[in-house]
Design an enzyme around this catalytic site. Sequence first.
Site, PDB file in Angstrom:
ATOM      1  N   GLN A 156       0.827  -1.202   0.000  1.00 19.17           N
ATOM      2  CA  GLN A 156       0.000   0.000   0.000  1.00 19.17           C
ATOM      3  C   GLN A 156       0.859   1.248   0.000  1.00 19.17           C
ATOM      4  O   GLN A 156       2.089   1.186   0.163  1.00 19.17           O
ATOM      5  CB  GLN A 156      -0.923  -0.026   1.218  1.00 19.17           C
ATOM      6  CG  GLN A 156      -0.175  -0.159   2.538  1.00 19.17           C
ATOM      7  CD  GLN A 156      -1.074  -0.506   3.698  1.00 19.17           C
ATOM      8  OE1 GLN A 156      -1.193   0.267   4.649  1.00 19.17           O
ATOM      9  NE2 GLN A 156      -1.705  -1.691   3.644  1.00 19.17           N
TER      10      GLN A 156
ATOM     11  N   HIS B 131       0.406   5.707   1.180  1.00 17.56           N
ATOM     12  CA  HIS B 131      -0.428   6.734   1.794  1.00 17.56           C
ATOM     13  C   HIS B 131      -0.137   8.100   1.179  1.00 17.56           C
ATOM     14  O   HIS B 131       1.003   8.385   0.794  1.00 17.56           O
ATOM     15  CB  HIS B 131      -0.184   6.794   3.302  1.00 17.56           C
ATOM     16  CG  HIS B 131      -0.310   5.479   3.990  1.00 17.56           C
ATOM     17  ND1 HIS B 131      -1.476   4.742   3.983  1.00 17.56           N
ATOM     18  CD2 HIS B 131       0.583   4.747   4.706  1.00 17.56           C
ATOM     19  CE1 HIS B 131      -1.294   3.629   4.672  1.00 17.56           C
ATOM     20  NE2 HIS B 131      -0.053   3.608   5.111  1.00 17.56           N
TER      21      HIS B 131
ATOM     22  N   GLU C 150       4.439   7.660   8.482  1.00 18.97           N
ATOM     23  CA  GLU C 150       4.473   6.738   9.610  1.00 18.97           C
ATOM     24  C   GLU C 150       5.888   6.234   9.849  1.00 18.97           C
ATOM     25  O   GLU C 150       6.825   6.558   9.104  1.00 18.97           O
ATOM     26  CB  GLU C 150       3.522   5.562   9.377  1.00 18.97           C
ATOM     27  CG  GLU C 150       3.866   4.715   8.180  1.00 18.97           C
ATOM     28  CD  GLU C 150       2.771   3.690   7.860  1.00 18.97           C
ATOM     29  OE1 GLU C 150       2.981   2.497   8.132  1.00 18.97           O
ATOM     30  OE2 GLU C 150       1.713   4.102   7.339  1.00 18.97           O
TER      31      GLU C 150
ATOM     32  N   HIS D 155       4.816   0.203   0.633  1.00 19.87           N
ATOM     33  CA  HIS D 155       5.287  -0.555   1.779  1.00 19.87           C
ATOM     34  C   HIS D 155       4.266  -1.591   2.224  1.00 19.87           C
ATOM     35  O   HIS D 155       3.091  -1.509   1.892  1.00 19.87           O
ATOM     36  CB  HIS D 155       5.563   0.383   2.953  1.00 19.87           C
ATOM     37  CG  HIS D 155       4.323   1.068   3.464  1.00 19.87           C
ATOM     38  ND1 HIS D 155       3.769   2.161   2.863  1.00 19.87           N
ATOM     39  CD2 HIS D 155       3.516   0.787   4.523  1.00 19.87           C
ATOM     40  CE1 HIS D 155       2.684   2.541   3.520  1.00 19.87           C
ATOM     41  NE2 HIS D 155       2.504   1.721   4.537  1.00 19.87           N
TER      42      HIS D 155
ATOM     43  N   ARG E  31      -4.511   0.742  -1.521  1.00 18.10           N
ATOM     44  CA  ARG E  31      -4.028  -0.631  -1.648  1.00 18.10           C
ATOM     45  C   ARG E  31      -3.600  -0.897  -3.092  1.00 18.10           C
ATOM     46  O   ARG E  31      -4.353  -0.642  -4.023  1.00 18.10           O
ATOM     47  CB  ARG E  31      -5.137  -1.595  -1.218  1.00 18.10           C
ATOM     48  CG  ARG E  31      -4.700  -3.002  -0.918  1.00 18.10           C
ATOM     49  CD  ARG E  31      -5.869  -3.846  -0.414  1.00 18.10           C
ATOM     50  NE  ARG E  31      -6.382  -3.398   0.872  1.00 18.10           N
ATOM     51  CZ  ARG E  31      -7.639  -3.069   1.090  1.00 18.10           C
ATOM     52  NH1 ARG E  31      -8.534  -3.129   0.108  1.00 18.10           N
ATOM     53  NH2 ARG E  31      -8.022  -2.682   2.282  1.00 18.10           N
TER      54      ARG E  31
END
Length: 321
Positions: free
Chosen positions: A96, A98, A115, A172, A192
């Site tokens: 996926q 972000h 993240e 990642h 995704r």
Amino acid sequence: MTEPLILKPALHEKIWGGTALRDVYDFDIPSESTGEAWVISGHPNGPVTVTNGKYAGKTVAELWRDEPALFANEDVNRPFPLLVKILDAHRDLSVQVHPDDEYASEHAGELGKTESWYILSAEPGATIYYGHTAQDKQTFDQEVDEADWDNLLQKVPVKAGDFFYVPSGTLHALGEGVLTLETQQSSDVTYRVYDFDRVDAKTGAKRDLHLADAKNVTTVPFIPNKPTQKVSHIEDLTFTELVTAPYFNVVKWQIAGRATVDATAPYTLATVVDGDVELTVFGVTYHLAKGISFILPNDVETWKLNGHATLITSTPGPKSL
């Protein structure tokens, strides 16, 4: 006088989850396929509640809005900016990516999602997916369209104690057999790319992919960001700075005895990931076992630690203040 805010996590079932959150951290998991414990969260998809003191029963989001002085928060209309999870990758997560703040705001009405991962444990031979090999966008789009995952995806072996910084735009996934503490922006926007062609037993169908959005937000080429770790000591406490970044700073605390610590930020988030520790604030001592998460609010300027434990802590970076 303000107490530490000791928190009850929100548990989430996942197609790739297992039982490690119960087996390792004694969480009350809802099923044998529990993938995520949102241990510090103000996000509506996983609100956590305070378990102690005068704020018992209140959520972090409620306190962020109604008691802004706890966080030196000057804008109650913005969301609590950080989110901490423990993830049990019993099976591979989907590959996926972000979005950043701008794209997420326009397309999902949320913050972006940068993240980081602190690897708590990893089975022998465990890996993660971290980045890709494409050197230009045309090649990236073509390999996604052709599902040429063997050529496109980069796999990295991992072990306990490894740390990875995962900025928005990074392709990642955690691999099977990895237990991880994730510190991130407070966002639940995920695009995704590849889900190993598996079928969700609850729906009888494959999960949706989000290829157009993923192509729009993936950084090409991929250049890994490897923060330089800095180690310092206060009495019997070792600090390891894992990353200092725009949205959050992550520091590992390893206590083997006693130490007195002064605050360095408006508030501090912490999770006991191994051992147990006594935390003393304003003369009151709290016993914190493995798996407990807490927030030290703004007017807690100093605290004492006593015990043998490892904690992963975080504070807001400049873009989260």
